[in-house]
Design a protein around this motif. Structure first.
Motif, PDB file in Angstrom:
ATOM      1  N   LEU A   1       0.845  -1.190   0.000  1.00 13.34           N
ATOM      2  CA  LEU A   1       0.000   0.000   0.000  1.00 13.34           C
ATOM      3  C   LEU A   1       0.884   1.244   0.000  1.00 13.34           C
ATOM      4  CD1 LEU A   1      -2.689  -1.079   2.627  1.00 13.34           C
ATOM      5  CD2 LEU A   1      -2.923  -1.079   0.140  1.00 13.34           C
ATOM      6  N   LEU A   2       0.786   2.040  -1.029  1.00 12.52           N
ATOM      7  CA  LEU A   2       1.557   3.270  -1.136  1.00 12.52           C
ATOM      8  C   LEU A   2       0.759   4.414  -0.533  1.00 12.52           C
ATOM      9  CD1 LEU A   2       3.837   5.092  -2.114  1.00 12.52           C
ATOM     10  CD2 LEU A   2       2.742   5.128  -4.370  1.00 12.52           C
ATOM     11  N   SER A   3       1.274   4.962   0.567  1.00 11.35           N
ATOM     12  CA  SER A   3       0.598   6.059   1.255  1.00 11.35           C
ATOM     13  C   SER A   3       1.307   7.368   0.961  1.00 11.35           C
ATOM     14  CB  SER A   3       0.581   5.803   2.766  1.00 11.35           C
ATOM     15  OG  SER A   3       0.136   6.946   3.466  1.00 11.35           O
ATOM     16  N   PHE A   4       0.545   8.358   0.534  1.00 11.95           N
ATOM     17  CA  PHE A   4       1.055   9.716   0.399  1.00 11.95           C
ATOM     18  C   PHE A   4       0.504  10.607   1.507  1.00 11.95           C
ATOM     19  CE2 PHE A   4       2.137   8.905  -4.160  1.00 11.95           C
ATOM     20  CZ  PHE A   4       3.455   9.336  -4.066  1.00 11.95           C
ATOM     21  N   GLY A   5       0.054   9.977   2.594  1.00 15.10           N
ATOM     22  CA  GLY A   5      -0.513  10.751   3.689  1.00 15.10           C
ATOM     23  C   GLY A   5       0.166  10.529   5.017  1.00 15.10           C
ATOM     24  N   HIS A   6       1.358   9.920   5.018  1.00 13.49           N
ATOM     25  CA  HIS A   6       2.023   9.637   6.289  1.00 13.49           C
ATOM     26  C   HIS A   6       2.542  10.891   6.972  1.00 13.49           C
ATOM     27  CE1 HIS A   6       1.482   5.439   6.488  1.00 13.49           C
ATOM     28  NE2 HIS A   6       2.539   5.204   7.241  1.00 13.49           N
TER      29      HIS A   6
ATOM     30  N   SER B   1       1.896 -12.163   1.978  1.00 16.85           N
ATOM     31  CA  SER B   1       1.014 -12.969   1.140  1.00 16.85           C
ATOM     32  C   SER B   1      -0.183 -12.156   0.657  1.00 16.85           C
ATOM     33  CB  SER B   1       0.536 -14.202   1.918  1.00 16.85           C
ATOM     34  OG  SER B   1      -0.313 -13.836   2.987  1.00 16.85           O
ATOM     35  N   ILE B   2      -0.680 -11.262   1.506  1.00 18.18           N
ATOM     36  CA  ILE B   2      -1.780 -10.390   1.097  1.00 18.18           C
ATOM     37  C   ILE B   2      -1.318  -9.431   0.010  1.00 18.18           C
ATOM     38  CG2 ILE B   2      -3.260  -8.501   1.875  1.00 18.18           C
ATOM     39  CD1 ILE B   2      -3.496  -9.953   4.558  1.00 18.18           C
ATOM     40  N   ARG B   3      -0.119  -8.930   0.153  1.00 20.44           N
ATOM     41  CA  ARG B   3       0.416  -8.022  -0.862  1.00 20.44           C
ATOM     42  C   ARG B   3       0.582  -8.718  -2.211  1.00 20.44           C
ATOM     43  NH1 ARG B   3       6.515  -7.396  -1.113  1.00 20.44           N
ATOM     44  NH2 ARG B   3       6.016  -9.366  -2.140  1.00 20.44           N
ATOM     45  N   ASP B   4       1.070  -9.955  -2.186  1.00 17.68           N
ATOM     46  CA  ASP B   4       1.337 -10.659  -3.433  1.00 17.68           C
ATOM     47  C   ASP B   4       0.071 -11.164  -4.105  1.00 17.68           C
ATOM     48  OD1 ASP B   4       4.014 -10.228  -3.149  1.00 17.68           O
ATOM     49  OD2 ASP B   4       4.481 -12.196  -2.328  1.00 17.68           O
ATOM     50  N   ASN B   5      -0.894 -11.630  -3.305  1.00 20.95           N
ATOM     51  CA  ASN B   5      -2.110 -12.194  -3.894  1.00 20.95           C
ATOM     52  C   ASN B   5      -3.253 -12.071  -2.897  1.00 20.95           C
ATOM     53  OD1 ASN B   5      -4.092 -13.690  -5.221  1.00 20.95           O
ATOM     54  ND2 ASN B   5      -2.592 -15.110  -6.075  1.00 20.95           N
TER      55      ASN B   5
ATOM     56  N   GLY C   1      13.056 -12.862  -2.389  1.00 21.51           N
ATOM     57  CA  GLY C   1      12.820 -12.824  -0.959  1.00 21.51           C
ATOM     58  C   GLY C   1      11.360 -12.679  -0.605  1.00 21.51           C
ATOM     59  N   LEU C   2      10.556 -12.065  -1.476  1.00 23.56           N
ATOM     60  CA  LEU C   2       9.151 -11.884  -1.187  1.00 23.56           C
ATOM     61  C   LEU C   2       8.264 -12.768  -2.045  1.00 23.56           C
ATOM     62  CD1 LEU C   2       8.755  -8.061  -0.640  1.00 23.56           C
ATOM     63  CD2 LEU C   2       8.946  -9.887   1.024  1.00 23.56           C
ATOM     64  N   ALA C   3       8.834 -13.443  -3.002  1.00 27.16           N
ATOM     65  CA  ALA C   3       8.010 -14.271  -3.870  1.00 27.16           C
ATOM     66  C   ALA C   3       7.504 -15.497  -3.137  1.00 27.16           C
ATOM     67  CB  ALA C   3       8.811 -14.706  -5.094  1.00 27.16           C
TER      68      ALA C   3
ATOM     69  N   GLY D   1      13.878  -9.709   6.458  1.00 28.03           N
ATOM     70  CA  GLY D   1      12.491 -10.119   6.458  1.00 28.03           C
ATOM     71  C   GLY D   1      11.886 -10.195   5.095  1.00 28.03           C
ATOM     72  N   GLY D   2      12.615  -9.889   4.043  1.00 29.07           N
ATOM     73  CA  GLY D   2      12.065  -9.960   2.701  1.00 29.07           C
ATOM     74  C   GLY D   2      12.805  -9.055   1.785  1.00 29.07           C
ATOM     75  N   GLY D   3      12.521  -9.165   0.508  1.00 28.31           N
ATOM     76  CA  GLY D   3      13.155  -8.326  -0.495  1.00 28.31           C
ATOM     77  C   GLY D   3      12.158  -7.401  -1.117  1.00 28.31           C
ATOM     78  N   PRO D   4      12.575  -6.609  -2.037  1.00 27.64           N
ATOM     79  CA  PRO D   4      11.679  -5.694  -2.699  1.00 27.64           C
ATOM     80  C   PRO D   4      10.667  -6.427  -3.553  1.00 27.64           C
ATOM     81  CG  PRO D   4      13.835  -5.651  -3.718  1.00 27.64           C
ATOM     82  CD  PRO D   4      13.942  -6.510  -2.526  1.00 27.64           C
ATOM     83  N   ALA D   5       9.665  -5.711  -3.960  1.00 31.34           N
ATOM     84  CA  ALA D   5       8.586  -6.327  -4.726  1.00 31.34           C
ATOM     85  C   ALA D   5       9.125  -7.027  -5.952  1.00 31.34           C
ATOM     86  CB  ALA D   5       7.567  -5.249  -5.123  1.00 31.34           C
ATOM     87  N   GLY D   6       8.720  -8.262  -6.096  1.00 28.72           N
ATOM     88  CA  GLY D   6       9.131  -9.025  -7.240  1.00 28.72           C
ATOM     89  C   GLY D   6      10.420  -9.782  -7.055  1.00 28.72           C
TER      90      GLY D   6
END
Length: 352
Positions: A56-61, A188-192, A329-331, A321-326
């Motif tokens: 989720l990309l937030s521009f309101g933080h 897992s929610i982010r990926d699918n 590490g996160l797949a 804890g994981g890698g960048p999208a794609g």
């Protein structure tokens, strides 16, 4: 040695290196700049928890960073409380503020989520600007004290070490979250999300909790920043603050946590250098560097370094804890089926 053991040892080694770097930072650079880097590093890690691990990309933080800064300042100024209590109060305010915003936003994704969070942040900016009796309007809150049971912490060097435990605790909390079963569910929610929902995970509830946790960590960073500089201003609530922390996360590497700290260090140091040199077009330089990084280092600085190290048989970010999208590490996101006898969406690790 197994891959899991190497990953665990690599994560501990990175934590030790990061701790040592944080301890020696004010000896190497100007202490107020060191404090800025520490605060922005936590802010970037908080956003990365939402962007890199929840998708989720937030521009309101800026609402949580600036809102916490104002709340922390008011508690310290008018409540007469020690600054640790003020910082915790600001973090709690940011989390409470995130509840209604997140509840109305997490059902959206992509650009729609980004625009809704931006709209909420600008609304809070407008309220702070108009509520002059409380916030000081355009003047902001001035002279926020650093009281701690009579100790003299007005020297920036000493306050750096007084505020550092809050930053380190926030970074450790983010690191622990992404390595927990809850963090794996977020990935897992982010990926699918459709598959995660089919497996019984309450997707919106997980997203809302991630949003609130991210806001609380952002509020902690904003509170330390406000106490360290002795003021809270409308700049902290403006949309450019959200844009700057997004830039830091992308520069360092999305979904790495460590990358946000590197991005914060690069941006803050560059801005300080240019401002000291009297250069007025700071945004042009930082924007140009951002474009170069995006075009040439798609994984960000830390993500690219980790990718190159893995190709050479090393794994410097095994504990992130994981890698960048794609990335690999996160797949391998864990979307484990719900065990018999457990509550909906609970894994065996979560029930323990």
């Amino acid at each position: 040695m197994s891959r899991l053991a190497r990953s665990g040892r690599g994560g501990i080694a990175l934590l030790v290196i990061g701790l040592l770097a944080a301890l020696v930072l004010p000896w190497l650079i100007y202490p107020p700049v060191a404090l800025d880097i520490a605060c922005w590093a936590l802010f970037a890690a908080a956003l990365d928890l939402l962007l890199g691990f929840t998708g989720l990309l937030s521009f309101g933080h800026a609402a949580f960073w600036g809102g916490s800064a104002y709340c922390t300042g008011l508690i310290a100024l008018h409540g007469g409380m020690p600054f640790p209590v003020a910082i915790l109060g600001g973090a709690a305010f940011a989390a409470l503020l995130a509840l209604p915003i997140g509840f109305l936003s997490v059902r959206l994704t992509g650009i729609y989520f980004a625009m809704v969070t931006l709209a909420f942040a600008q609304m809070i900016y407008f309220v702070a600007n108009q509520w002059r009796d409380v916030t000081g309007g355009e003047n902001g809150l001035q002279g926020i004290p650093r009281e701690l049971f009579g100790l003299d912490l007005y020297d920036p060097f000493f306050f750096y070490y007084a505020g550092l435990p809050f930053v380190l605790a926030g970074l450790l909390a983010a690191w622990r979250i992404v390595r927990s079963p809850f963090g794996r569910v977020l990935v897992s929610i982010r990926d699918n999300p459709a598959r995660a929902r089919a497996l019984g995970y309450p997707v919106d509830r997980y997203r809302l909790l991630a949003f609130v946790l991210s806001a609380a960590l952002s509020g902690t960073a904003g509170g330390v920043f406000a106490i360290g500089h002795g003021f809270a201003s409308l700049d902290g609530l403006y949309w450019t603050t959200s844009g700057q922390v997004v830039m830091m996360v992308i520069l360092g590497g999305i979904g790495t946590l460590w990358g946000g700290a590197i991005g914060a260090g690069v941006v803050v140091q560059l801005q300080d250098f240019l401002a000291t040199a009297g250069f007025e077009g700071i945004g042009i330089v930082t924007g140009s560097i951002f474009i170069v990084i995006v075009l040439l280092f798609r994984r960000g600085i830390w993500g690219t370094a980790r990718h190159l190290a893995r190709r050479r048989g090393l794994s410097p970010a095994g504990g992130s804890g994981g890698g960048p999208a794609g990335s690999p590490g996160l797949a391998r996101a864990p979307a484990s089926p719900r065990p018999a006898g457990g509550p909906p969406g609970a894994t065996a690790g979560e029930r323990c």
